[in-house]
Every structure is written in C-alpha cells, then in structure tokens.
Design a protein around this motif. Structure first.
Motif, short mmCIF file in Angstrom:
data_model
loop_
_atom_site.label_atom_id
_atom_site.label_comp_id
_atom_site.label_asym_id
_atom_site.label_seq_id
_atom_site.Cartn_x
_atom_site.Cartn_y
_atom_site.Cartn_z
N ASN A 296 -8.28 1.11 26.98
CA ASN A 296 -8.76 1.57 27.86
C ASN A 296 -9.51 0.43 28.93
N ARG A 297 -9.14 -1.26 28.38
CA ARG A 297 -9.78 -2.25 28.62
C ARG A 297 -11.34 -1.75 29.05
N GLU A 298 -11.97 -1.79 28.70
CA GLU A 298 -13.69 -1.23 28.22
C GLU A 298 -14.60 -1.57 27.73
N PRO A 299 -15.11 -2.61 28.06
CA PRO A 299 -16.32 -2.42 29.58
C PRO A 299 -15.67 -2.94 30.46
N LEU A 300 -13.76 -3.93 30.23
CA LEU A 300 -13.87 -5.30 31.60
C LEU A 300 -13.39 -3.51 32.65
N ALA A 301 -12.62 -3.13 31.97
CA ALA A 301 -12.07 -2.13 33.62
C ALA A 301 -12.90 -1.75 34.89
N THR A 302 -14.13 -1.14 33.82
CA THR A 302 -15.39 -0.67 34.38
C THR A 302 -16.07 -1.87 35.48
N LEU A 303 -16.25 -2.91 35.51
CA LEU A 303 -17.06 -3.68 35.67
C LEU A 303 -16.05 -4.72 37.32
N GLU A 304 -14.49 -4.70 36.83
CA GLU A 304 -14.11 -5.29 37.30
C GLU A 304 -13.95 -4.28 39.31
N LYS A 305 -14.56 -2.91 38.71
CA LYS A 305 -14.73 -1.79 40.15
C LYS A 305 -15.99 -2.46 40.99
N TYR A 306 -16.94 -3.29 40.28
CA TYR A 306 -18.14 -3.14 40.59
C TYR A 306 -19.03 -4.50 40.23
N ARG A 307 -18.03 -5.55 40.27
CA ARG A 307 -19.27 -6.50 39.44
C ARG A 307 -18.18 -7.60 39.37
N MET A 308 -17.81 -8.18 40.10
CA MET A 308 -16.73 -9.37 40.78
C MET A 308 -17.79 -11.21 41.33
N SER A 309 -17.52 -11.84 40.25
CA SER A 309 -18.08 -12.72 40.78
C SER A 309 -17.49 -13.43 42.17
N ASN A 310 -18.37 -14.19 42.60
CA ASN A 310 -17.76 -14.31 44.45
C ASN A 310 -17.34 -16.08 44.27
N GLY A 311 -17.33 -16.54 41.86
CA GLY A 311 -16.93 -18.08 42.27
C GLY A 311 -15.41 -18.05 42.37
N PRO A 312 -15.47 -19.50 41.27
CA PRO A 312 -14.06 -19.70 41.09
C PRO A 312 -13.16 -18.94 41.02
N ASP A 313 -13.46 -18.35 39.76
CA ASP A 313 -12.49 -17.41 39.31
C ASP A 313 -12.67 -15.65 39.58
N ALA A 314 -12.12 -14.67 39.62
CA ALA A 314 -11.57 -13.76 40.30
C ALA A 314 -12.07 -13.01 39.08
N LEU A 315 -13.30 -12.77 38.55
CA LEU A 315 -13.99 -11.80 37.20
C LEU A 315 -14.43 -11.38 37.05
N PRO A 316 -14.86 -10.47 36.54
CA PRO A 316 -16.09 -9.54 36.94
C PRO A 316 -17.10 -10.24 36.08
N VAL A 317 -18.53 -10.13 36.32
CA VAL A 317 -19.42 -10.61 35.87
C VAL A 317 -20.28 -9.94 34.64
#
Length: 341
Positions: A296-317
């Motif tokens: 299920n791509r966890e824990p990445l999938a859940t992080l993507e719902k509420y913990r995204m970086s404001n930096g150059p990469d659109a990735l969770p943090v």
C-alpha cells in the motif's frame, strides 16, 4: 560647486551607501551564524544509528563520534578502524552510477563489520562472509561515482572479489556491480548539481554534506512524530527505522513535528544546525528488516496526505537534515537541547 563635483560627490555617497548596506548584510549573516548561548531541553537521545553501507543494514550503537561528515564508531568501540556512516556504496560497473535499495531492496540485508586491522567483513543472507581488504588510494583504483543529479563523488574501488560478491548477491550474475569506499579525505561539492536546493535552503552549504549520504551528514527523527504517523495508518507496521535516521529523539513532553522548527540543536558537546527538511521517497516503504515493499506504499502514502515539503521537491517530509557545527562524542541518553527563540 560644479556639476562635475556634484556628480563625483553623489557617486562617492552612493558607493558608501552600497558598502554600508553590504557591511550590514554581512554582519547580519555572521550574526545568524553565531552559535546560541541559551538552550532548553526538549528530550533525550533514545537511539543512535550508523549505516556503514549506503542502503545497507543499520548498526545500532550506544555512542558515536560526530564528525563534520557524519557519525563514526569511537576508538573505544573499535580500535582498528572506525566505520563511518555511509562510507561504502554500491555502484554500477558500466557507468559508475550509485545503486540503492530503491532499486535493489536486498541491499538492506547487508551487514558490515570490522574483521581485523586489514579487513572488513561483509555478510548477507545465503552468502558466504566476504572479507574485503580495507582499500587505500595507493593500492586501489580511485574513481568518481555518480550520485544524485549526476554529482560526481570521490571513491576508492574495493577490488574484483568484492565486485563478484555484490554482483552475485544483487544481480545473480558474475559482473555488473562494484563496491566503493570513502576514506574521508575529500569533501563533496554540490554547487554544480544542487543549485535549486542551495537557493531555497539558505543554511545548506558544502559543509553540510556527508560522505555518500543523499545529502547532509546527519538525519534526526522525532519519535513522537513517528508515533503520530503510526496512528494514522492501519494494517501496516512501521517504526523510526523506516526513515533510516542517525539520531532518534524522544521525551515525555515532546510534541509531534516540533523538530521542523528547531534551528540549532545541542547534544552533549555537539552542536548541530537544521539546514533542510528531509524529503521522503519509496525507500520508506521497504521493511528495514525483511526488505519487503509495502503493497500500500505505506508510510509514504499517508505522509503525502498531510506532510508535503514547501521546497523544490514535491515530496512528503519526515525528520530534519543537519549540519555538524561542533564535533564531539554523543551517547544514547544524552539530553537534547534546542536554541531558545
């Protein structure tokens, strides 16, 4: 006063104003660089990890020397050779590009230890122990390994026997992969390859960078942040080890994600600077002990719902990348202090 004199005076005044402004900016920058005097306790160091091989299995230690390029074993624990964090890397023979568990999850099963004064011992499931003579730049070939974004990084090749062992374990072939070793003699230069990071993260510099780490020399994770994330996920077991931290901080009064706002951190005599949020990739979805990917791509999938970086990469943090500003020894149980606002 003639027009020429007025123009000359204007030029002098303008020049003085520019110099004054630049001087003010320089002073402000230097002022920001001064290590704080006032600290407050937020918790303690609960776990300490070194990863001798990039993407390899973790080595949990109770103390470590914190150097400018990351953690390494202390002489008290290993007198012959002190293993460094991410001091070894697997790379492709055909193009010298590094390889990680993102592509080859079984790398996480590889353990590195010091065998004797001349050899490292490398172990993995189903494989015989590999004894690698500790390479040096006199007897071994120096090369440039390509890391993220084409960054070229100094390395010493570990020889053909190591290449055969890693190729057979990872690829089930006799060729294809090799092992590189960093003796710590050269620092990396990311100014040609990571400009967008250097522009966005104002405290990030070449001095922040580790040996073969993705970027900085240290990664800190807050245990209460991991606990909060775990409560948001069902049917998947995760731990702080999914995020491959060097430092895990815990405490009764510690709040989730408060580490995002820690600018300066002090552990023992070591002083660290927060230079970047730690963006996360598919590596977090691989079980650190079994190398099995979460369906299920966890824990990445859940992080993507509420913990995204404001930096150059659109990735969770999750966690923070640190620069070592004052070196020293740190130990599990040490108080963790942050600078007061």
């Amino acid at each position: 006063m003639t027009v020429a004199q007025i123009a000359a005076n204007t030029t002098v005044l303008a020049g003085a104003a520019v110099l004054a402004y630049l001087g003010f900016q320089f002073f402000q920058k230097k002022k920001k660089e001064i290590i704080p005097w006032n600290w407050e306790e937020v918790g303690s160091l609960s776990h300490l990890y070194i990863y001798p091989l990039k993407s390899g299995h973790r080595m949990e230690v109770t103390r470590a020397e914190c150097t400018e390029v990351g953690l390494k074993q202390t002489e008290e624990d290993e007198k012959v050779l002190q293993l460094r964090d991410r001091g070894l890397v697997v790379y492709a023979e055909r193009n010298n590009e590094f390889r990680t568990a993102r592509t080859y999850p079984q790398l996480m099963q590889i353990d590195i230890s010091v065998h004797d004064e001349k050899h490292l011992a490398i172990d993995a499931p189903t494989m015989r122990t590999l004894y690698v003579k500790i390479p040096n730049n006199t007897d071994n070939k120096e090369i440039k390994i390509k890391l993220h974004k084409g960054e070229e990084c100094y390395s010493i090749d570990c020889g053909d026997e190591a290449a055969l062992w890693f190729s057979r374990y990872i690829l089930e072939k006799d060729t294809g992969l090799r092992l590189g070793y960093h003796d710590g003699s050269q620092r990396r230069d990311i100014t040609k390859t990571h400009n967008k990071y250097l522009e966005f993260y104002k405290n990030l510099t070449n001095s922040s960078i580790g040996l073969y780490s993705d970027l900085t020399s240290l990664l800190l994770v807050n245990q209460t942040s991991v606990n909060d994330l775990k409560q948001r996920i069902s049917n998947t077991t995760i731990s702080a080890n999914n995020f491959r931290p060097n430092l895990v901080v815990d405490g009764l009064d510690l709040k989730p994600y408060t580490e995002d706002n820690w600018e300066w951190i002090k552990i023992g005599d070591v002083v660290l600077r927060n230079v970047k949020d730690c963006t996360r990739c598919t590596m977090t979805t691989i079980d650190p002990d079994t190398s099995i990917r979460d369906k299920n791509r966890e824990p990445l999938a859940t992080l993507e719902k509420y913990r995204m970086s404001n930096g150059p990469d659109a990735l969770p943090v999750m966690g923070i990348n640190l620069e070592v500003r004052k070196t020293g020894i740190i130990k599990v149980g040490d108080k963790v202090l942050v600078s007061k606002k």
